[in-house]
Design an enzyme around this catalytic site. Structure first.
Site, PDB file in Angstrom:
ATOM      1  N   HIS A 218       0.809  -1.226   0.000  1.00 24.92           N
ATOM      2  CA  HIS A 218       0.000   0.000   0.000  1.00 24.92           C
ATOM      3  C   HIS A 218       0.839   1.271   0.000  1.00 24.92           C
ATOM      4  CE1 HIS A 218      -3.241  -2.793   1.496  1.00 24.92           C
ATOM      5  NE2 HIS A 218      -3.792  -2.231   0.452  1.00 24.92           N
TER       6      HIS A 218
ATOM      7  N   ASN B 191      10.236   5.299   1.596  1.00 24.03           N
ATOM      8  CA  ASN B 191      11.610   5.472   1.122  1.00 24.03           C
ATOM      9  C   ASN B 191      11.989   6.949   1.072  1.00 24.03           C
ATOM     10  OD1 ASN B 191      11.566   2.612   0.370  1.00 24.03           O
ATOM     11  ND2 ASN B 191      10.329   3.268  -1.354  1.00 24.03           N
TER      12      ASN B 191
ATOM     13  N   GLU C  33       3.250   8.309   5.741  1.00 20.08           N
ATOM     14  CA  GLU C  33       4.547   8.114   5.088  1.00 20.08           C
ATOM     15  C   GLU C  33       5.430   9.354   5.191  1.00 20.08           C
ATOM     16  OE1 GLU C  33       5.049   5.107   4.479  1.00 20.08           O
ATOM     17  OE2 GLU C  33       2.925   4.597   4.707  1.00 20.08           O
TER      18      GLU C  33
ATOM     19  N   HIS D 145       7.100   9.462   8.477  1.00 22.28           N
ATOM     20  CA  HIS D 145       8.274   8.588   8.552  1.00 22.28           C
ATOM     21  C   HIS D 145       9.565   9.284   8.117  1.00 22.28           C
ATOM     22  CE1 HIS D 145       6.831   4.768   9.862  1.00 22.28           C
ATOM     23  NE2 HIS D 145       5.974   4.603   8.874  1.00 22.28           N
TER      24      HIS D 145
ATOM     25  N   GLU E 290       6.458   3.126  13.407  1.00 26.09           N
ATOM     26  CA  GLU E 290       5.069   2.984  12.949  1.00 26.09           C
ATOM     27  C   GLU E 290       4.063   3.570  13.936  1.00 26.09           C
ATOM     28  OE1 GLU E 290       4.643   2.315  10.048  1.00 26.09           O
ATOM     29  OE2 GLU E 290       6.441   1.226   9.435  1.00 26.09           O
TER      30      GLU E 290
END
EC number: 3.4.11.-
Length: 922
Positions: free
Chosen positions: A380, A384, A417, A420, A439
């Site tokens: 999903h 990166n 994301e 992160h 997470e």
């Protein structure tokens, strides 16, 4: 597993004594043999079978291209590999899950050449070749080098060094490499050296290799085949987390072993190459056939772990904008870009970056960000650094689809994301046992981002519904785990992947929310800023985080804690399950105990090390009270006592900010019942039918009037599903009306907020005619989100024959027609389907495991487990599961199955009572 060497001399004691008289001649012979053998390289003794890649397939030497892969020539400079039939090897560091600390990687110079050509998409089994030069620092003298490698053929291995400061590796000496072999179970490449490396010195490992581009899994380097503008196309992308970088290039594949990377991708000129950093240069390559390729080289990355290294070779288009001087591009299928499907994501990505930069007081350090919408991406989304990857269903939005629900989904994925980029990329956990630091906090900050951009949304209600209640429903002490695992608990690599579960994401986010609730905004944010700044480009564990929270607490006087932050939070992160807090309002006694869904025999009193340190926000008679703490198994709080007055009542865990459940004695519940009976909430309960009447009229006439009412849209589908589930005839009738209208006039689409429910109940109340109609739409649809809805709806049938046919078609007859969803998992989710799924799983396990992988068994256990109500059924499933699971998994499965049986018996009784109450009051 292969032995370290299949050749060489192994002398028995008798032979050694016999040769003692000629030892000088023997040593001379051995010296000559060692000099010759030092250049030989062995590939893995028995490479695991990769689906779609024949055992004999190999890429040509790096820098060349042949029409078809051929076996390596026996005249090649490096000796071809041989295969050992022995599974024996001596005990050593290759038996451990963690790398030995002898080498620290500093820099990777990596080049990959995937053989993907737009004029050869019909050719299966795409492979790639590559080379990597890894600069390392030696920390302990060693004659063995261990690094990770999986599914790769090693074609050359050299070690250069020691490297004097400022000296190129080519000018340094060569360390003899006597042998290269692979420990397949622990996924190591082992280099046996002819001399020891020197502590404190730098060396360069020079490796050439080749491997497969995976076609049926989105791990490592993988292939996406899709349709764009009416043409069949393909792209290559990467997924390294958690341990798949080692299947793309030999590396030190642990999160604490950060390094910088110089990346070059060699690709067909018709494609564009993307990586973490901006393009530095492009040059031309020519293969042995005279074909021209493009070599794209990228700028050097910051220090980062291998799991966020990323590549893409694709024929996609993009839209772009600049945010605070840095370019943001979103890549997608050309027709999607032309249609404006990436515009919504593009317009909110920059503001999300800016919001988090300001919140953490740390600028995003990379000069650009690319976000790529992949046609098929099982994970999903992936964070990166500089090249974020998404399944297109969670990134793209058709301009005509203005409903809030889809926008909220895209914002959630983007927020997670992008979060992160700080929690995970900038500061990385030391090892995977603390993955919840990545997470859990990224999941928690989804909430902050959403509320910043949508302040009208109900902050607590969304988190409670989507996160807290979900994890509390799973985190029972018998079947749960702690969010922070002990490092010694891990023995196999596949256990790392199992950590990416609800406990890591949802329990981690819930604990972060609880921490915020008792520290408050200023202390919480101050601590996070300090933590992120201190460990930028480095690694940390949860003790490091607690230390910075403690520093922030010690630096002020408004927040007073009963213990250190570490003591408080360790009692939650190292504990499985959660407590239930029971208040006796007559005596003021507050008691904690582990929450079990069912009675537990031989339960003992909690000792000091078994208790949680529990923050209790509470309210009395409508007035919020001062925070109190329960750090013992029981304690008296006189201020929580209530009198006989109707106006005297207490509620604990205000807004459910604490990660625990609350119970009261009989008087406490009576007091709350009295408040409910005199409160307007009762008024609403009596008028649920009128609420349904209002919304059903809106649905029949014009659901678009709710477009700007976020809360109404979020509630509409749940209301619709609940009404139909309860059997409200008007809801079922409305489902049939809308479904039939759609069948008659397919251009009249079902309203988006209730589309999934209408499709499901339309098929559930219909025959195979309705099912076949949806199936026909599924096969002709190119929109992934629409295909997911259709695939789910087809599992709603209540006809066992139809469901069994569905499973046979989706898993056996045409397994790759259903790429967007797990069909057997969908079928197993329904009351009828779970029995069909169980029988199908038992009878067709080989086909199921080939289609979805053996790990699906753990997921299906939850769905199929809902069928269990007797010990004989547990024994039947245990017997089936035992041959499929590892030992540690079998013990977990046994506990889960037993717990599920107890849950099922209780839930059946509770569901019957709940349904009866709701029917009576609605």
């Amino acid at each position: 597993m292969g032995s370290p060497s299949s050749s060489g001399f192994y002398l028995s004691r008798a032979v050694a004594l016999l040769l003692a008289g000629v030892v000088a001649a023997l040593l001379l012979a051995l010296a000559v043999l060692a000099a010759l053998y030092g250049h030989s390289v062995r590939a893995p003794p028995s490479e695991p079978k990769v689906p779609g890649v024949p055992d004999s397939a190999s890429s040509p030497p790096f820098g060349q291209e042949e029409t078809q892969p051929t076996p390596k020539s026996s005249s090649a400079p490096e000796r071809a590999a041989t295969t050992s039939s022995s599974d024996w090897r001596p005990p050593g560091p290759w038996d451990q899950l963690r790398l030995p600390p002898w080498l620290v990687p500093l820099h990777y110079d990596l080049e990959l050449w995937p053989r993907l050509r737009p004029d050869a998409l019909a050719v299966p089994r795409v492979r790639f070749s590559g080379r990597v030069n890894i600069t390392v620092r030696c920390t302990a003298a060693t004659t063995r080098l261990l690094l990770h490698s999986l599914f790769l053929d090693c074609e050359r291995a050299e070690v250069r060094g020691p490297l004097p400061p400022g000296t190129r590796a080519a000018a340094a000496g060569r360390v003899p490499v006597d042998n290269v072999w692979f420990a397949l179970d622990t996924q190591y490449m082992v280099l046996e050296l002819g001399e020891a490396l020197q502590p404190g010195a730098r060396y360069e490992l020079q490796l050439s290799f080749s491997g497969p581009v995976f076609e049926d899994t989105r791990e490592g380097l993988f292939l996406n085949v899709y349709t764009d503008q009416g043409e069949r196309r393909a792209l290559i992308a990467s997924q390294m987390e958690p341990t798949f970088a080692r299947s793309v290039f030999p590396c030190f594949d642990e999160p604490a072993l950060k390094a910088t990377f110089n990346v070059t991708l060699v690709h067909h000129p018709a494609y564009v190459a993307l990586s973490n950093m901006p393009v530095l240069s492009r040059s031309e390559r020519e293969d042995v056939n005279g074909s021209r390729w493009t070599a794209t080289t990228f700028h050097t990355t910051p220090r980062m772990p291998t799991y966020v290294v990323a590549f893409a070779v694709c024929d996609l288009d993009f839209v772009s904008r600049t945010e605070r001087g840095k370019q943001i591009r979103i890549w997608a299928r050309k027709e999607a870009i032309a249609n404006g499907d990436a515009d919504f994501a593009l317009n909110i990505t920059g503001p999300i970056f800016s919001f988090l930069e300001d919140l953490f007081n740390i600028s995003y350090p990379l000069p650009k960000t690319d976000l790529i919408a992949l046609p098929v991406f099982d994970k999903h989304a992936m964070e990166n650094w500089g090249l974020l990857m998404f399944d297109e269903s969670v990134l793209l939005l058709q301009p005509s689809d203005q409903l809030t629900e889809k926008k909220a989904t895209i914002m959630n994925f983007l927020s997670h994301e992008i979060g992160h980029q700080w929690f995970g990329n900038l500061v990385t956990m030391d090892w995977w046992n603390n993955i919840w630091l990545n997470e859990g906090f990224a999941s928690y900050f989804e909430l902050g981002v959403r509320n910043n951009f949508n302040p009208r949304l109900p902050r607590n209600e969304i988190f409670l519904s989507n996160v807290l209640h979900v994890i509390l429903g799973q985190d029972h002490t018998l079947v749960s785990r702690a969010v922070s695992m002990r490092v010694g608990n891990f023995t196999e690599t596949n256990e790392i992947s199992e950590l990416f579960d609800l406990f890591t994401y949802y329990k981690g986010a819930s604990l972060a929310r609880m921490l915020y609730s008792f520290l408050k905004d200023r202390v919480f944010i101050s601590a996070l800023r300090s933590y992120l700044e201190a460990f930028s480009y480095s690694n940390a564990d949860q003790d490091d985080l607690w230390r910075h929270f403690q520093m922030a607490v010690d630096d002020q006087h408004a927040v007073v804690l009963p213990a250190t932050v570490k003591s408080i939070m360790d009692s939650w992160t190292h504990h499985s399950g959660f407590p239930v807090v029971t208040l006796n309002v007559s005596s003021g006694v507050l008691r904690q105990e582990p929450f079990y869904l069912g009675k537990v025999h031989n339960q003992t009193l909690l000792g000091p090390s078994d208790t949680w340190i529990i923050p209790i926000l509470w309210i009395k008679n409508g007035t919020t009270q001062s925070l109190v703490w329960l750090d013992k198994s029981s304690e008296v709080f006189p201020e929580m006592q209530v009198s006989d007055s109707d106006q005297d009542w207490v509620i604990l865990n205000l807004n459910m900010t604490g990660y625990y459940r609350v119970n009261y004695d009989q008087l406490g519940w009576k007091k709350l019942k009295q408040q409910l009976e005199k409160d307007p909430k009762k008024y609403l309960l009596k008028r649920l039918k009128s609420i349904w009447s209002i919304y059903s009229t809106i649905i029949r006439e014009n659901v678009a009037v709710l477009q700007d009412d976020s809360l109404a849209l979020m509630s509409l589908e749940k209301l619709f599903e609940s009404a139909c589930w309860l059997g409200l005839e008007d809801c079922l009738q409305l489902s049939r009306e809308l479904f039939r209208k759609w069948m008659s006039h397919p251009e009249d689409v079902i309203p988006s907020p209730i589309r999934s429910a209408v499709l499901c109940y339309g098929i559930a109340s219909g025959s195979d005619e309705e099912w076949d109609f949806v199936f026909n739409f599924y096969t002709n649809s190119t929109e992934e989100e629409e295909r997911i809805q259709f695939a789910y709806a087809m599992s709603c049938s209540r006809d066992p024959w139809v469901l069994n046919r569905y499973l046979e078609y989706a898993i056996i007859v045409s397994p790759f027609a259903f790429n967007e969803t797990n069909v057997i998992e969908n079928v197993a989710a329904s009351e009828v389907g779970r029995y069909i799924a169980k029988d199908f799983l038992v009878n067709h396990w080989q086909a199921v495991s080939e289609r979805y992988g053996a790990h699906i068994l753990v997921t299906l256990m939850y769905a199929i487990g809902r069928t269990i109500s007797t010990d004989s059924q547990i024994a039947e499933l245990q017997q089936f599961f035992s041959s499929m699971l590892e030992e540690h998994q079998r013990l977990t499965a046994q506990a889960r199955l037993q717990s599920m049986k107890n849950e099922n018996l209780d839930l059946r009784k509770q569901s019957a009572r709940m349904a009866a109450w709701l029917r009576k009051h609605t």
